[in-house]
Design an enzyme around this catalytic site. Structure first.
Site, PDB file in Angstrom:
ATOM      1  N   LYS A  55       0.836  -1.197   0.000  1.00 40.76           N
ATOM      2  CA  LYS A  55       0.000   0.000   0.000  1.00 40.76           C
ATOM      3  C   LYS A  55       0.875   1.253   0.000  1.00 40.76           C
ATOM      4  CE  LYS A  55      -3.829  -2.431   2.151  1.00 40.76           C
ATOM      5  NZ  LYS A  55      -4.496  -2.840   3.407  1.00 40.76           N
ATOM      6  N   GLN A  99      -4.834  -1.863   9.591  1.00 41.92           N
ATOM      7  CA  GLN A  99      -4.655  -3.154   8.922  1.00 41.92           C
ATOM      8  C   GLN A  99      -5.269  -4.262   9.792  1.00 41.92           C
ATOM      9  OE1 GLN A  99      -3.312  -3.649   5.757  1.00 41.92           O
ATOM     10  NE2 GLN A  99      -4.084  -5.730   6.051  1.00 41.92           N
ATOM     11  N   ASP A 122     -11.278   2.853   4.083  1.00 39.07           N
ATOM     12  CA  ASP A 122     -11.609   1.436   3.916  1.00 39.07           C
ATOM     13  C   ASP A 122     -13.119   1.226   3.804  1.00 39.07           C
ATOM     14  OD1 ASP A 122      -9.565  -0.358   3.571  1.00 39.07           O
ATOM     15  OD2 ASP A 122      -9.116  -0.573   5.711  1.00 39.07           O
TER      16      ASP A 122
END
Ligand code: NDP
Length: 295
Positions: A55, A99, A122
């Site tokens: 990422k 994460q 997200d």
């Protein structure tokens, strides 16, 4: 068959990343703002570290700033919340990503709820998911993997409206939001999960299949209607003594059989995977533009 289209997620994601690069530089020149993404990684899971590294690299490649905090496996939930709160207040941060999975002593729900909804790139905050599910409401962000699936369909000119879609899997991060998105696109959606009776029979009716299960080669060619479109989200390692690492990655759908019956299919790897990261970058750009009223 010979007319089966292989949906090249790598190529599409490259195209999207090029578009994002151009937009990031246009924004920087016009108002001096560089989009920023903050990633919080807790613990030392190898796969999570790899995702975070990828990422970060992807951010750099399009000119997005990336910030990162790594916390030890035995950190407390309070420490994670403290970092989230810092990023919530930091004007240079437009997206915050925690994460997953978190270590088991932490409450994932508490942590995800702490991310400011305006920075929830997200799209996992319950308010964003709730809005995704409601007619006439707009989420601020759509979860990256399902968004990438729909983007692949759009960019290949595959119409969704009125189609019969089957989503295999109902996880919060892929299956459930994928089903909501397909419904927003006017598909008629059925969700198949581990307790479904006769899944083959249901899957066989699908014009569009999105599979997010995590079982290598589960969906066989005989389960697929001729001409169906298949988006395979699954990433499953299988032993392969011929590969240098001793394993290779396959999808949930038996690719060799699927290409014989489907009209279009995503490969694994090189299908949905690269799209997920492209959508994360896109969500970060959307967030920065929205915060600065930049169009
Ligand atoms: P989860 O394990 O959270 O969810 C799996 C889902 O599949 C569950 O809903 C489960 O049902 C269902 N399921 C399990 N076995 C069967 C079965 N035999 N028949 C039908 N349904 C079944 O996984 P995720 O959603 O997080 O991920 C799914 C896959 O996608 C994984 O391979 C993962 O690696 C991959 N992935 C890929 C991404 C990408 O960028 N390409 C991003 C995220 C994930 P139930 O709810 O009943 O337990």
């Amino acid at each position: 068959g010979t007319n089966t289209k292989v949906i090249d997620g790598k190529a599409v994601s490259k195209q999207i990343r090029d578009e994002i690069t151009a937009e990031v530089s246009r924004m920087k020149e016009a108002i001096g703002v560089i989009p920023g993404l903050a990633v919080i990684l807790v613990g030392d899971r190898k796969d999570s570290a790899t995702y975070v590294r990828n990422k970060k690299k992807a951010c750099e490649s399009v000119g997005i700033n990336s910030l990162e905090v790594r916390l030890a496996e035995d950190s407390t939930e309070e420490e994670v919340l403290k970092h989230i709160s810092g990023y919530n207040d930091d004007p240079s941060v437009h997206g915050i990503l925690v994460q997953l999975p978190l270590p088991s002593h932490m409450n994932e729900q508490n942590v995800l709820n702490a991310v400011r909804i305006e920075k929830d790139v997200d799209g996992f905050h319950p308010l964003n998911i709730g809005r995704l599910a409601m007619r006439g409401r707009e989420p601020l962000f759509v979860p990256c993997t399902p968004k990438g699936c729909i983007e692949l369909l759009h960019r290949h000119g595959i119409s969704i409206k009125g189609k019969r879609a089957v989503v295999i899997g109902r996880s919060n991060i892929v299956g459930m939001p994928a089903a909501l998105l397909l419904q927003r696109e006017d598909a008629t959606v059925t969700v198949v999960h581990s307790r479904t009776n006769n899944p083959e029979e249901i899957i066989k009716q699908a014009d569009i299949i999105i599979s997010a299960v995590g079982q290598p080669n589960m969906v066989r060619g005989s389960w697929i209607k001729t001409g169906a479109v298949i988006i395979d989200v699954g990433i499953n390692p299988v032993e392969d003594p011929n590969s240098p690492r001793g394993y290779r990655l396959v999808g949930d759908v038996c690719y060799e059989e699927a290409v014989e019956v489907a009209s279009a299919v995503t490969p694994v790897p090189g299908g949905v995977g690269p799209m997920t990261i492209a959508m994360l970058l896109q969500n970060t750009l959307i967030s920065a533009k929205r915060m600065h009223n930049f169009e």
